[in-house]
Design an enzyme around this catalytic site. Structure first.
Site, PDB file in Angstrom:
ATOM      1  N   SER A 142       1.403  -1.439   0.186  1.00  0.00           N
ATOM      2  CA  SER A 142       0.061  -0.049  -0.407  1.00  0.00           C
ATOM      3  C   SER A 142       0.553   1.273  -0.319  1.00  0.00           C
ATOM      4  O   SER A 142       2.191   0.760   0.182  1.00  0.00           O
ATOM      5  CB  SER A 142      -1.104   0.018   1.266  1.00  0.00           C
ATOM      6  N   TYR A 155      -2.077  -0.585  10.778  1.00  0.00           N
ATOM      7  CA  TYR A 155      -1.864  -1.480   9.597  1.00  0.00           C
ATOM      8  C   TYR A 155      -0.647  -0.871   7.933  1.00  0.00           C
ATOM      9  O   TYR A 155      -0.047  -1.568   7.758  1.00  0.00           O
ATOM     10  CB  TYR A 155      -2.670  -0.460   8.426  1.00  0.00           C
TER      11      TYR A 155
HETATM   12  P1  NDP Z   1     -12.250  -5.939  -0.196  1.00  0.00           P
HETATM   13  O1  NDP Z   1     -12.146  -5.843   0.908  1.00  0.00           O
HETATM   14  O2  NDP Z   1     -12.584  -5.629  -1.552  1.00  0.00           O
HETATM   15  O3  NDP Z   1     -10.761  -6.839  -0.449  1.00  0.00           O
HETATM   16  C1  NDP Z   1     -10.695  -8.000   0.782  1.00  0.00           C
HETATM   17  C2  NDP Z   1     -10.230  -9.480   0.136  1.00  0.00           C
HETATM   18  O4  NDP Z   1      -9.024 -10.222   1.285  1.00  0.00           O
HETATM   19  C3  NDP Z   1     -10.981 -10.135   0.239  1.00  0.00           C
HETATM   20  O5  NDP Z   1     -11.484 -10.792  -0.794  1.00  0.00           O
HETATM   21  C4  NDP Z   1     -10.966 -10.671   1.397  1.00  0.00           C
HETATM   22  O6  NDP Z   1     -11.787 -12.285   1.313  1.00  0.00           O
HETATM   23  C5  NDP Z   1     -10.012 -11.048   1.399  1.00  0.00           C
HETATM   24  N1  NDP Z   1      -9.380 -11.368   3.459  1.00  0.00           N
HETATM   25  C6  NDP Z   1      -9.634 -10.615   4.077  1.00  0.00           C
HETATM   26  N2  NDP Z   1      -9.241 -11.351   5.940  1.00  0.00           N
HETATM   27  C7  NDP Z   1      -8.966 -12.288   4.256  1.00  0.00           C
HETATM   28  C8  NDP Z   1      -8.852 -13.909   5.352  1.00  0.00           C
HETATM   29  N3  NDP Z   1      -8.435 -13.832   6.265  1.00  0.00           N
HETATM   30  N4  NDP Z   1      -8.388 -15.045   4.437  1.00  0.00           N
HETATM   31  C9  NDP Z   1      -8.807 -15.107   2.948  1.00  0.00           C
HETATM   32  N5  NDP Z   1      -9.080 -14.013   2.814  1.00  0.00           N
HETATM   33  C10 NDP Z   1      -8.910 -13.106   3.132  1.00  0.00           C
HETATM   34  O7  NDP Z   1     -10.317  -5.243  -0.188  1.00  0.00           O
HETATM   35  P2  NDP Z   1      -9.070  -4.417  -1.317  1.00  0.00           P
HETATM   36  O8  NDP Z   1      -9.783  -4.728  -2.199  1.00  0.00           O
HETATM   37  O9  NDP Z   1      -8.850  -3.309  -1.007  1.00  0.00           O
HETATM   38  O10 NDP Z   1      -7.751  -5.224  -0.721  1.00  0.00           O
HETATM   39  C11 NDP Z   1      -6.596  -6.100  -1.335  1.00  0.00           C
HETATM   40  C12 NDP Z   1      -5.618  -5.454  -1.180  1.00  0.00           C
HETATM   41  O11 NDP Z   1      -5.083  -4.857  -1.190  1.00  0.00           O
HETATM   42  C13 NDP Z   1      -5.584  -5.839   0.851  1.00  0.00           C
HETATM   43  O12 NDP Z   1      -4.079  -6.564   1.359  1.00  0.00           O
HETATM   44  C14 NDP Z   1      -5.207  -4.344   0.539  1.00  0.00           C
HETATM   45  O13 NDP Z   1      -4.395  -3.332   2.053  1.00  0.00           O
HETATM   46  C15 NDP Z   1      -5.038  -3.314  -0.206  1.00  0.00           C
HETATM   47  N6  NDP Z   1      -4.876  -1.660  -0.856  1.00  0.00           N
HETATM   48  C16 NDP Z   1      -6.403  -1.575  -0.738  1.00  0.00           C
HETATM   49  C17 NDP Z   1      -6.028  -0.442  -0.694  1.00  0.00           C
HETATM   50  C18 NDP Z   1      -7.945   0.306  -1.491  1.00  0.00           C
HETATM   51  O14 NDP Z   1      -7.529   1.270  -0.821  1.00  0.00           O
HETATM   52  N7  NDP Z   1      -8.700  -0.573  -1.296  1.00  0.00           N
HETATM   53  C19 NDP Z   1      -5.005   0.917  -0.935  1.00  0.00           C
HETATM   54  C20 NDP Z   1      -3.993  -0.005  -0.952  1.00  0.00           C
HETATM   55  C21 NDP Z   1      -4.165  -1.560   0.125  1.00  0.00           C
HETATM   56  P3  NDP Z   1     -13.562 -12.779   1.897  1.00  0.00           P
HETATM   57  O15 NDP Z   1     -13.807 -11.853   3.018  1.00  0.00           O
HETATM   58  O16 NDP Z   1     -14.357 -13.394   1.417  1.00  0.00           O
HETATM   59  O17 NDP Z   1     -11.934 -13.612   2.865  1.00  0.00           O
END
Ligand code: NDP
Length: 247
Positions: A142, A155
Site C-alpha cells: 500500500s 496497518y
Molecule cells: P476488499 O475488502 O474488497 O478485499 C479484501 C479481500 O481479502 C477479500 O476478498 C477478502 O475475502 C479477503 N480476505 C480478508 N481476510 C481474509 C482472510 N483471513 N483469508 C482470506 N481472505 C481474506 O479490499 P481490497 O480489494 O481493497 O484489498 C486488497 C488488498 O489491497 C489488501 O491487501 C489491501 O490492504 C490492499 N490495498 C487496498 C487499498 C484500497 O484503497 N482499497 C489501498 C492500498 C492497499 P473474504 O472476506 O471472502 O475472505
C-alpha cells in the site's frame, strides 16, 4: 507479445475488490486463475461469470491466517492446472484506528492477515516455484507501506513488513534468476476495504477518503503489466494512486 496467456495464477482475497478485478482481467488475457478467499459463494459467483465469458477459472475456500489452508490452496492449484506460475498475496484488512483506542484484536487481525497471510502464501508456493525453476510472487502492500499517518500505525506497519519481506525474497531468489517478485502499492481504491474500518472516530474519514478513489481495475492493470514482462525482466515495485491523492 502476451506473456499472461496460459499462465496459472493463484490470487488470495479474490472474492471482491482488487483480487476480483485482477482475476477477471487476467482470465480475459488467457490466464488460468484460481480465486481464493473465505466467502465461498462469492467466489463461485465470480468464477461463474469468468467461465460464462469463455475463460478458465476455479475457486478454493481458504483463510490466509491458516498456513494449512495456504498449503491446501497450492495443492489444489497444482492438481487442477499442473503448475503455479504466479501467486498474488492480495488478501488484506484495514481496520485503522488511533493507538489510544486500544483496539488490540484489530491490531492482531491486521498482523495475522496482512503479514502472516503473505508469509504463509510464500511458504506454500516458493518450494513449488523453486522446483519448477520459474515463478512470480506478487505481494500487495500500500502507499501506507511507504509512509505513516495518524490512525494507520499498525496497518502501515503490516504494509511496511510486506515490502521488507518481498524485497528480501527478491534478493535471495535473484541468485537463481528464476523467481520474480513484485510489490504493488496502491493508493485509495474503490473496494470494500474501507468497510473494515470499525472505529467510530475513523468512519467519517473513511467515507471522505472514498470520494477520491480509483477503480480496482487500475490496480489489476498494474499487476497484469508486471506479469506481462519477458522472464528476464522483473518489475519489482509499482506505486499507483489517484491523481488527486496527496499522501
Ligand atoms: P476488499 O475488502 O474488497 O478485499 C479484501 C479481500 O481479502 C477479500 O476478498 C477478502 O475475502 C479477503 N480476505 C480478508 N481476510 C481474509 C482472510 N483471513 N483469508 C482470506 N481472505 C481474506 O479490499 P481490497 O480489494 O481493497 O484489498 C486488497 C488488498 O489491497 C489488501 O491487501 C489491501 O490492504 C490492499 N490495498 C487496498 C487499498 C484500497 O484503497 N482499497 C489501498 C492500498 C492497499 P473474504 O472476506 O471472502 O475472505
Amino acid at each position: 507479445m502476451n506473456h499472461i496467456q496460459s499462465k496459472v495464477v493463484v490470487i488470495t482475497g479474490a472474492s471482491s475488490g482488487i483480487g476480483e478485478a485482477t482475476a477477471k482481467l487476467l482470465a480475459r488475457n488467457g490466464a488460468k486463475v484460481v480465486l481464493a478467499a473465505r466467502r465461498e459463494e462469492r467466489l463461485q459467483t465470480i468464477v461463474g461469470e469468468i467461465v460464462q465469458e469463455g475463460y478458465e477459472a476455479a475457486s478454493y475456500k481458504a483463510d490466509v491466517v491458516s498456513a494449512e489452508d495456504m498449503q491446501s490452496l497450492a495443492k489444489f492449484s497444482l492438481e487442477r492446472y499442473g503448475r503455479i506460475d504466479v501467486w498474488v498475496n492480495n488478501a488484506g484488512v484495514m481496520p485503522v484506528s488511533n493507538l489510544s483506542e486500544l483496539r488490540v484484536s484489530e491490531w492482531e487481525q491486521m498482523i495475522d492477515v496482512n503479514i502472516k497471510g503473505v508469509l504463509y502464501g510464500i511458504a506454500a508456493t516458493l518450494p513449488i516455484m523453486r522446483e519448477q525453476q520459474a515463478g512470480h510472487i506478487i505481494n500487495v502492500s500500500s502507499v501506507s507501506g511507504h509512509s505513516v499517518s495518524p490512525s494507520s500505525s499498525v496497518y502501515s506497519a503490516t504494509k511496511f513488513a510486506v515490502r521488507a519481506i518481498t524485497e528480501g525474497l527478491r534478493q535471495e531468489e535473484s541468485a537463481s534468476s528464476r523467481i520474480r517478485t513484485t510489490i504493488v502499492s496502491p493508493g485509495i481504491v474503490e473496494t470494500e476495504l474501507l468497510e473494515t474500518v470499525k472505529s467510530p472516530e475513523l468512519r467519517k474519514m473513511a467515507d471522505y477518503v472514498r470520494t477520491m478513489s480509483i477503480s480496482p481495475y487500475r490496480i489489476a492493470d498494474a499487476i497484469a503489466h508486471a506479469i506481462n514482462q519477458p522472464e528476464d525482466t522483473s518489475v519489482n515495485e509499482i506505486v499507483i494512486r489517484p491523481t488527486a491523492q496527496a499522501m
